[in-house]
Enzyme design. Structure first.
Site, PDB file in Angstrom:
ATOM      1  N   ASP A   1       1.736  -2.368   9.324  1.00 37.68           N
ATOM      2  CA  ASP A   1       1.502  -1.898   7.954  1.00 37.68           C
ATOM      3  C   ASP A   1       2.788  -1.255   7.447  1.00 37.68           C
ATOM      4  OD1 ASP A   1      -1.308  -1.146   6.183  1.00 37.68           O
ATOM      5  OD2 ASP A   1       0.597  -0.205   5.599  1.00 37.68           O
TER       6      ASP A   1
ATOM      7  N   ASP B   1       7.618  -3.734   7.089  1.00 40.26           N
ATOM      8  CA  ASP B   1       7.205  -4.763   6.135  1.00 40.26           C
ATOM      9  C   ASP B   1       6.719  -5.998   6.904  1.00 40.26           C
ATOM     10  OD1 ASP B   1       6.909  -6.652   4.182  1.00 40.26           O
ATOM     11  OD2 ASP B   1       8.856  -6.277   3.240  1.00 40.26           O
ATOM     12  N   GLY B   2       5.473  -6.392   6.650  1.00 45.07           N
ATOM     13  CA  GLY B   2       4.892  -7.535   7.355  1.00 45.07           C
ATOM     14  C   GLY B   2       5.634  -8.836   7.079  1.00 45.07           C
TER      15      GLY B   2
ATOM     16  N   PRO C   1       4.160  -4.157  -2.929  1.00 47.67           N
ATOM     17  CA  PRO C   1       4.679  -4.619  -1.634  1.00 47.67           C
ATOM     18  C   PRO C   1       3.906  -5.804  -1.061  1.00 47.67           C
ATOM     19  CG  PRO C   1       3.579  -2.468  -1.406  1.00 47.67           C
ATOM     20  CD  PRO C   1       3.669  -2.764  -2.869  1.00 47.67           C
TER      21      PRO C   1
ATOM     22  N   HIS D   1     -14.471  -5.706   7.257  1.00 52.51           N
ATOM     23  CA  HIS D   1     -13.710  -5.725   8.515  1.00 52.51           C
ATOM     24  C   HIS D   1     -14.264  -6.742   9.505  1.00 52.51           C
ATOM     25  CE1 HIS D   1     -12.125  -1.559   7.317  1.00 52.51           C
ATOM     26  NE2 HIS D   1     -11.175  -2.442   7.176  1.00 52.51           N
TER      27      HIS D   1
ATOM     28  N   ASP E   1      -5.728   1.019   7.636  1.00 53.38           N
ATOM     29  CA  ASP E   1      -6.887   1.887   7.904  1.00 53.38           C
ATOM     30  C   ASP E   1      -7.433   1.674   9.310  1.00 53.38           C
ATOM     31  OD1 ASP E   1      -9.074  -0.301   7.688  1.00 53.38           O
ATOM     32  OD2 ASP E   1      -7.979  -0.491   5.806  1.00 53.38           O
TER      33      ASP E   1
ATOM     34  N   ASP F   1      -4.477  -8.482   6.012  1.00 51.64           N
ATOM     35  CA  ASP F   1      -5.442  -7.509   5.471  1.00 51.64           C
ATOM     36  C   ASP F   1      -4.669  -6.593   4.540  1.00 51.64           C
ATOM     37  OD1 ASP F   1      -7.344  -5.587   5.005  1.00 51.64           O
ATOM     38  OD2 ASP F   1      -7.569  -4.974   7.092  1.00 51.64           O
ATOM     39  N   SER F   2      -4.292  -7.138   3.394  1.00 57.58           N
ATOM     40  CA  SER F   2      -3.353  -6.422   2.523  1.00 57.58           C
ATOM     41  C   SER F   2      -4.023  -5.913   1.260  1.00 57.58           C
ATOM     42  CB  SER F   2      -2.215  -7.374   2.119  1.00 57.58           C
ATOM     43  OG  SER F   2      -2.691  -8.294   1.163  1.00 57.58           O
TER      44      SER F   2
HETATM   45  N1  SAM Z   1      -9.457  -3.781   2.592  1.00 61.51           N
HETATM   46  C1  SAM Z   1      -8.451  -3.588   1.637  1.00 61.51           C
HETATM   47  C2  SAM Z   1      -8.574  -4.385   0.393  1.00 61.51           C
HETATM   48  O1  SAM Z   1      -8.816  -5.592   0.405  1.00 61.51           O
HETATM   49  O2  SAM Z   1      -8.420  -3.772  -0.657  1.00 61.51           O
HETATM   50  C3  SAM Z   1      -7.083  -3.641   2.234  1.00 61.51           C
HETATM   51  C4  SAM Z   1      -6.941  -2.415   3.072  1.00 61.51           C
HETATM   52  S1  SAM Z   1      -5.454  -2.053   3.885  1.00 61.51           S
HETATM   53  C5  SAM Z   1      -5.475  -0.308   3.533  1.00 61.51           C
HETATM   54  C6  SAM Z   1      -4.142  -2.682   2.878  1.00 61.51           C
HETATM   55  C7  SAM Z   1      -2.772  -2.302   3.452  1.00 61.51           C
HETATM   56  O3  SAM Z   1      -1.805  -3.308   3.124  1.00 61.51           O
HETATM   57  C8  SAM Z   1      -2.204  -0.991   2.939  1.00 61.51           C
HETATM   58  O4  SAM Z   1      -2.275  -0.031   3.955  1.00 61.51           O
HETATM   59  C9  SAM Z   1      -0.734  -1.342   2.560  1.00 61.51           C
HETATM   60  O5  SAM Z   1       0.181  -0.347   2.981  1.00 61.51           O
HETATM   61  C10 SAM Z   1      -0.551  -2.660   3.310  1.00 61.51           C
HETATM   62  N2  SAM Z   1       0.537  -3.506   2.817  1.00 61.51           N
HETATM   63  C11 SAM Z   1       0.795  -3.902   1.543  1.00 61.51           C
HETATM   64  N3  SAM Z   1       1.905  -4.672   1.515  1.00 61.51           N
HETATM   65  C12 SAM Z   1       2.343  -4.796   2.798  1.00 61.51           C
HETATM   66  C13 SAM Z   1       3.434  -5.473   3.416  1.00 61.51           C
HETATM   67  N4  SAM Z   1       4.319  -6.177   2.702  1.00 61.51           N
HETATM   68  N5  SAM Z   1       3.559  -5.375   4.771  1.00 61.51           N
HETATM   69  C14 SAM Z   1       2.694  -4.653   5.515  1.00 61.51           C
HETATM   70  N6  SAM Z   1       1.641  -3.982   4.982  1.00 61.51           N
HETATM   71  C15 SAM Z   1       1.471  -4.061   3.640  1.00 61.51           C
END
Ligand code: SAM
Length: 283
Positions: A108, A139-140, A165, A64, A88, A158-159
């Site tokens: 997110d 959706d980002g 998705p 982070h 998170d 940070d996906s």
């Molecule tokens: N630190 C982590 C890693 O590298 O594994 C990433 C953590 S964060 C929990 C990842 C987030 O990306 C998830 O909560 C997921 O819902 C989100 N996510 C995935 N695709 C997305 C999209 N198209 N738009 C917005 N959020 C998305």
């Protein structure tokens, strides 16, 4: 030692990472992904999405801090920050440590990630009620497409890994929309997986897509992350109007908040590329 039901394991490219667990705290299938939460023996709580480690209570500070502070100190005036993913809320908390940030929007796709983080990682959510924070669940990719041109200073992606998705978050079309949404001097940083395991399959195509969209000289920041595959991770930074530089190095040296991993020397060192990596990215 053989592994049994008391271990959570994630295997990738012939390499498995295992964490000894005390119990499963939660499991649910959302419309987007399967989320599991475990209590581990020695790494605090663990969040897993679709079988992949997202974070542990013990080592998430490295990720982070590296996803937020280097890019914010590379921008001249990071007033308006957009976080894509990051449900998170750990990256959001770090971003809001910067007094220069006037608004931080986290988008997110899955609200359940944030609700479970509030329950099982409350320390990461302690800035969610900061008046500068805006938490959206959408959706980002769509959010960036519809963003006002030139309105954002820094985009932090940070996906999850580039499947499901998150796949579109690694595409040239998405990066073109990011360029449009960014203002003058705008910067992007994105989690970009392991140099040891994913240079050819993910990092190099990502650099190519960033360049094809118009970003300048993508640079990978290297850092240890012992609970991600191979224990070695990167965040890739790229600039809209030119190469990324350490613009506010003096400010970073006198940062007005505590960190546990990041400091100005780490930022200078993290951009150094090992030989195999530098050569692979030359093409
Ligand atoms: N630190 C982590 C890693 O590298 O594994 C990433 C953590 S964060 C929990 C990842 C987030 O990306 C998830 O909560 C997921 O819902 C989100 N996510 C995935 N695709 C997305 C999209 N198209 N738009 C917005 N959020 C998305």
């Amino acid at each position: 030692m053989s592994l049994d039901a008391h271990w959570f394991s994630e295997a990738d490219k012939g390499l498995a990472l295992s964490l000894r667990i005390r119990k499963k705290l939660h499991e649910e299938q959302t419309p987007f992904q399967k989320i599991e939460i475990y209590e581990t023996d020695s790494f605090g709580n663990l969040m897993v999405i679709d079988g992949c480690v997202m974070l542990t209570g013990r080592d998430n500070f490295i990720y982070h801090e590296m996803m937020s502070h280097p890019v914010l100190y590379a921008h001249a005036d990071p007033g308006n920050v957009l976080i894509i993913g990051g449900g998170d809320c750990g990256t959001l908390r770090e971003v809001l440590r910067h007094p220069e940030v006037r608004q931080a929007t986290q988008v997110d796709i899955d609200e359940r990630v944030t609700r479970l983080s509030e329950a099982y990682f409350p320390e990461l959510c302690e800035s969610n009620h900061d008046p500068r924070a805006r938490l959206l669940f959408d959706d980002g990719i769509k959010f960036v497409q519809e963003a006002k041109p030139g309105s954002i200073d820094v985009i932090i992606v940070d996906s999850t890994d580039p499947v499901g998705p998150a796949a579109g978050l690694f595409s040239t079309d998405f990066y073109r929309d990011c360029i449009k949404a960014l203002g003058a001097g705008g910067l992007l940083v994105q989690q970009s997986e392991s140099p040891l395991l994913h240079t050819e399959s993910i990092i190099r195509p990502m650099h190519d897509s960033l360049r094809a969209a118009g970003f300048h000289d993508p640079v990978a920041l290297h850092f240890p992350q012992c609970t991600y595959p191979s224990g070695w991770w990167t965040a890739t930074m790229a600039g809209k109007d030119g190469p990324v530089t350490f613009r506010r190095e003096k400010a970073a040296e006198q940062k007005p908040f505590e960190t546990r991993y990041y400091n100005a020397a780490i930022q200078r060192a993290a951009g150094a590329s090992p030989e195999f990596f530098r050569k692979a990215l030359l093409g």
